[in-house]
Design a protein around this motif. Sequence first.
Motif, PDB file in Angstrom:
ATOM      1  N   PRO A 179      15.344 -10.908   6.908  1.00  0.00           N
ATOM      2  CA  PRO A 179      14.166 -10.053   6.726  1.00  0.00           C
ATOM      3  C   PRO A 179      12.968 -10.849   6.224  1.00  0.00           C
ATOM      4  N   ALA A 180      11.793 -10.255   6.383  1.00  0.00           N
ATOM      5  CA  ALA A 180      10.523 -10.977   6.238  1.00  0.00           C
ATOM      6  C   ALA A 180      10.441 -11.837   4.977  1.00  0.00           C
ATOM      7  N   ALA A 181      10.728 -11.267   3.805  1.00  0.00           N
ATOM      8  CA  ALA A 181      10.499 -12.016   2.567  1.00  0.00           C
ATOM      9  C   ALA A 181      11.375 -13.264   2.506  1.00  0.00           C
ATOM     10  N   GLN A 182      12.544 -13.199   3.097  1.00  0.00           N
ATOM     11  CA  GLN A 182      13.442 -14.360   3.044  1.00  0.00           C
ATOM     12  C   GLN A 182      13.058 -15.458   4.031  1.00  0.00           C
ATOM     13  N   ARG A 183      12.071 -15.200   4.845  1.00  0.00           N
ATOM     14  CA  ARG A 183      11.629 -16.244   5.782  1.00  0.00           C
ATOM     15  C   ARG A 183      10.619 -17.191   5.142  1.00  0.00           C
ATOM     16  N   ASP A 184      10.087 -16.827   3.984  1.00  0.00           N
ATOM     17  CA  ASP A 184       9.001 -17.626   3.398  1.00  0.00           C
ATOM     18  C   ASP A 184       9.334 -19.105   3.199  1.00  0.00           C
ATOM     19  N   PRO A 185      10.552 -19.467   2.738  1.00  0.00           N
ATOM     20  CA  PRO A 185      10.816 -20.906   2.532  1.00  0.00           C
ATOM     21  C   PRO A 185      10.759 -21.743   3.810  1.00  0.00           C
ATOM     22  N   TYR A 186      10.840 -21.087   4.951  1.00  0.00           N
ATOM     23  CA  TYR A 186      10.810 -21.825   6.220  1.00  0.00           C
ATOM     24  C   TYR A 186       9.380 -22.086   6.679  1.00  0.00           C
ATOM     25  N   LEU A 187       8.466 -21.229   6.218  1.00  0.00           N
ATOM     26  CA  LEU A 187       7.134 -21.191   6.815  1.00  0.00           C
ATOM     27  C   LEU A 187       6.306 -22.462   6.653  1.00  0.00           C
ATOM     28  N   PRO A 188       6.453 -23.201   5.534  1.00  0.00           N
ATOM     29  CA  PRO A 188       5.590 -24.381   5.415  1.00  0.00           C
ATOM     30  C   PRO A 188       5.750 -25.378   6.564  1.00  0.00           C
ATOM     31  N   HIS A 189       6.870 -25.302   7.275  1.00  0.00           N
ATOM     32  CA  HIS A 189       7.133 -26.296   8.326  1.00  0.00           C
ATOM     33  C   HIS A 189       7.063 -25.694   9.723  1.00  0.00           C
ATOM     34  N   LEU A 190       6.705 -24.440   9.808  1.00  0.00           N
ATOM     35  CA  LEU A 190       6.686 -23.740  11.102  1.00  0.00           C
ATOM     36  C   LEU A 190       5.268 -23.271  11.424  1.00  0.00           C
ATOM     37  N   ASP A 191       5.008 -23.030  12.706  1.00  0.00           N
ATOM     38  CA  ASP A 191       3.774 -22.349  13.093  1.00  0.00           C
ATOM     39  C   ASP A 191       3.957 -20.847  13.096  1.00  0.00           C
ATOM     40  N   VAL A 192       5.132 -20.432  13.510  1.00  0.00           N
ATOM     41  CA  VAL A 192       5.432 -19.005  13.683  1.00  0.00           C
ATOM     42  C   VAL A 192       6.890 -18.781  13.331  1.00  0.00           C
ATOM     43  N   ALA A 193       7.194 -17.644  12.740  1.00  0.00           N
ATOM     44  CA  ALA A 193       8.600 -17.247  12.585  1.00  0.00           C
ATOM     45  C   ALA A 193       8.745 -15.863  13.215  1.00  0.00           C
ATOM     46  N   PHE A 194       9.797 -15.690  13.990  1.00  0.00           N
ATOM     47  CA  PHE A 194       9.992 -14.395  14.617  1.00  0.00           C
ATOM     48  C   PHE A 194      10.014 -13.299  13.561  1.00  0.00           C
ATOM     49  N   ALA A 195       9.310 -12.206  13.861  1.00  0.00           N
ATOM     50  CA  ALA A 195       9.403 -10.987  13.052  1.00  0.00           C
ATOM     51  C   ALA A 195      10.251 -10.018  13.858  1.00  0.00           C
ATOM     52  N   PHE A 196      11.477  -9.819  13.416  1.00  0.00           N
ATOM     53  CA  PHE A 196      12.397  -8.950  14.169  1.00  0.00           C
ATOM     54  C   PHE A 196      12.281  -7.488  13.748  1.00  0.00           C
ATOM     55  N   GLU A 197      11.401  -7.206  12.791  1.00  0.00           N
ATOM     56  CA  GLU A 197      11.344  -5.844  12.259  1.00  0.00           C
ATOM     57  C   GLU A 197      11.007  -4.797  13.325  1.00  0.00           C
ATOM     58  N   LEU A 198      10.146  -5.147  14.293  1.00  0.00           N
ATOM     59  CA  LEU A 198       9.826  -4.149  15.333  1.00  0.00           C
ATOM     60  C   LEU A 198      10.943  -4.025  16.364  1.00  0.00           C
ATOM     61  N   LEU A 199      11.700  -5.106  16.543  1.00  0.00           N
ATOM     62  CA  LEU A 199      12.802  -5.086  17.512  1.00  0.00           C
ATOM     63  C   LEU A 199      13.882  -4.089  17.097  1.00  0.00           C
ATOM     64  N   PHE A 200      14.013  -3.889  15.807  1.00  0.00           N
ATOM     65  CA  PHE A 200      15.074  -2.995  15.328  1.00  0.00           C
ATOM     66  C   PHE A 200      14.526  -1.703  14.746  1.00  0.00           C
ATOM     67  N   CYS A 201      13.300  -1.401  15.120  1.00  0.00           N
ATOM     68  CA  CYS A 201      12.608  -0.277  14.506  1.00  0.00           C
ATOM     69  C   CYS A 201      12.747   0.963  15.398  1.00  0.00           C
ATOM     70  N   PRO A 202      13.101   2.108  14.839  1.00  0.00           N
ATOM     71  CA  PRO A 202      13.121   3.318  15.671  1.00  0.00           C
ATOM     72  C   PRO A 202      11.709   3.708  16.099  1.00  0.00           C
ATOM     73  N   ARG A 203      11.634   4.588  17.091  1.00  0.00           N
ATOM     74  CA  ARG A 203      10.326   5.027  17.624  1.00  0.00           C
ATOM     75  C   ARG A 203       9.763   6.086  16.694  1.00  0.00           C
ATOM     76  N   GLU A 204       9.327   5.655  15.541  1.00  0.00           N
ATOM     77  CA  GLU A 204       8.922   6.604  14.503  1.00  0.00           C
ATOM     78  C   GLU A 204       7.812   5.953  13.693  1.00  0.00           C
ATOM     79  N   ALA A 205       6.728   6.709  13.468  1.00  0.00           N
ATOM     80  CA  ALA A 205       5.512   6.109  12.928  1.00  0.00           C
ATOM     81  C   ALA A 205       5.731   5.445  11.563  1.00  0.00           C
ATOM     82  N   GLY A 206       6.457   6.102  10.667  1.00  0.00           N
ATOM     83  CA  GLY A 206       6.635   5.539   9.332  1.00  0.00           C
ATOM     84  C   GLY A 206       7.394   4.215   9.385  1.00  0.00           C
ATOM     85  N   ALA A 207       8.420   4.154  10.220  1.00  0.00           N
ATOM     86  CA  ALA A 207       9.214   2.930  10.328  1.00  0.00           C
ATOM     87  C   ALA A 207       8.385   1.808  10.962  1.00  0.00           C
TER      88      ALA A 207
END
Length: 475
Positions: A253-281
């Motif tokens: 999940p997003a917060a746990q990706r932070d230690p990788y970021l200093p060496h990357l340009d982009v990190a996949f955000a999978f949150e939308l891939l697993f998100c139901p079709r619902e506005a709040g989510a």
Amino acid sequence: MFKGNPVVYQIYPRSFQDSNGDGIGDLPGIVERLDHIAALGADAVWLSPIYPSPDADFGYDVADHTAVDPRYGTLGDFDALVAAAHDRGLALLLDYVPCHTSLEHPWFREQVDFYIRRQSAERPNNWLATFGGPAWDRDPVTGGWYLHTFYPEQPDLDWRNPALVDAMQDVLRFWRARGVDGFRLDALQSLLKDPELRDDPPATEPFPFPLDPNYAQLAHVHSVNAPDIGDGVAAIRAAAGSDAVLVGEVYLPAAQRDPYLPHLDVAFAFELLFCPREAGAVRAAIESNPGERRPGWVLSNHDFSRIASRWGPEAARAAAMLHLTLPGAAFLFQGDELGQPDGPGHDPPYDRARRDPYRHPLAWDETPGAGFSSGQPWLAPLRAPDGPVSVQERDRGSLLWLYRDLIALRRELDGPVSFLDAPPGALAFSRGDRDVVAVNLGAEPWRDPPAGEVLLATHEASGPIRPLAGRVVRS
Ligand code: NOJ
Ligand code: CA
């Protein structure tokens, strides 16, 4: 070549275009179809693995890191592909698989210390494999045990061995010297593990992304994501070069990706891939990935059910609008621009983890082979509701054209996301201080949507926004 908020088109080489009638996509086939990607307006292409592989995990079990699988072509074909991509202003990213090789890689027998192996009577610890079952198997080379975070055919490399790091850095240098612009880095959370091999404790809360049910029984605090993981990623960056594009697949999940970021340009955000079709989510998924996290938004890939099946074909246009109006990078899986759904897969399944349905070839035209292959395709090409590429190109109202229009509009959007009030089921967010994206995921028409000049609409450009429709307006 890779600035701003890029759009990266993911090619699954087996399923993109076959050029020689053997039913399997290949590199010359990709060259034939690059204009489709250029016409979309994408900035880059990412190729899932093209290296020689026995295909226990369809290319993610690499048997030779510095060659092209003969079914896909030759190194000469690869050079031609790099040139053809660059001619069209497309950057080319390869899939770099650092955490494991194929059992059939010569290193497994010849470079014993390149892998995580132990001598003990019992399995060295309780770690589980991502695809289920224990992560340790009997080692035919040493008589002890070897670790495999994924399939048993994928033994884990030891990134705590400097000689292995050197060898894997050479791989990056090899491809950079051939003109590759960057890499998608596979399963980075598995790069470094606990050096003491401590047991993983039982899981006390669910992991926020899908996991194999057996694997999900443990909390993977030692088997992945070691505290010094950033050092491993830094070694990749050092060899790839500061100007290489590095996209991290970090299945956390997003917060746990932070230690990788200093060496990357982009990190996949999978949150939308697993998100139901619902506005709040959807809002929560977007808010967990502000621009500083340099998210690479993913709606589909070769591992999970496609967006047109998850959210339904009726929501494909609204989903595309959400995906392509967010800051960060957008990763577009081949076929999503057509509305390709999941397919039936193959019987018996090729992939033991049952991912064949997401990997069907693209449908290019109305001929019997759908333009994918003149032979028997390894999986049948799938037709989307709006038809194959040739049909959608002629129809200005098709999903393909909406993707083209959204990618063009994306160049004009600037600034962070800020959510605005919207009725239940609807989403409105501004990009900077000019533009507003309004998408109605609810069941009722949105009668007083944000006003302004309509830059793009998924459906009607005036009046209420109907369910599963959206608009981008400028005030
Ligand atoms: C992630 C890849 O996307 C998936 O296809 C593969 O099975 C695993 N990593 C292991 O390499
Ligand atoms: Ca072929």
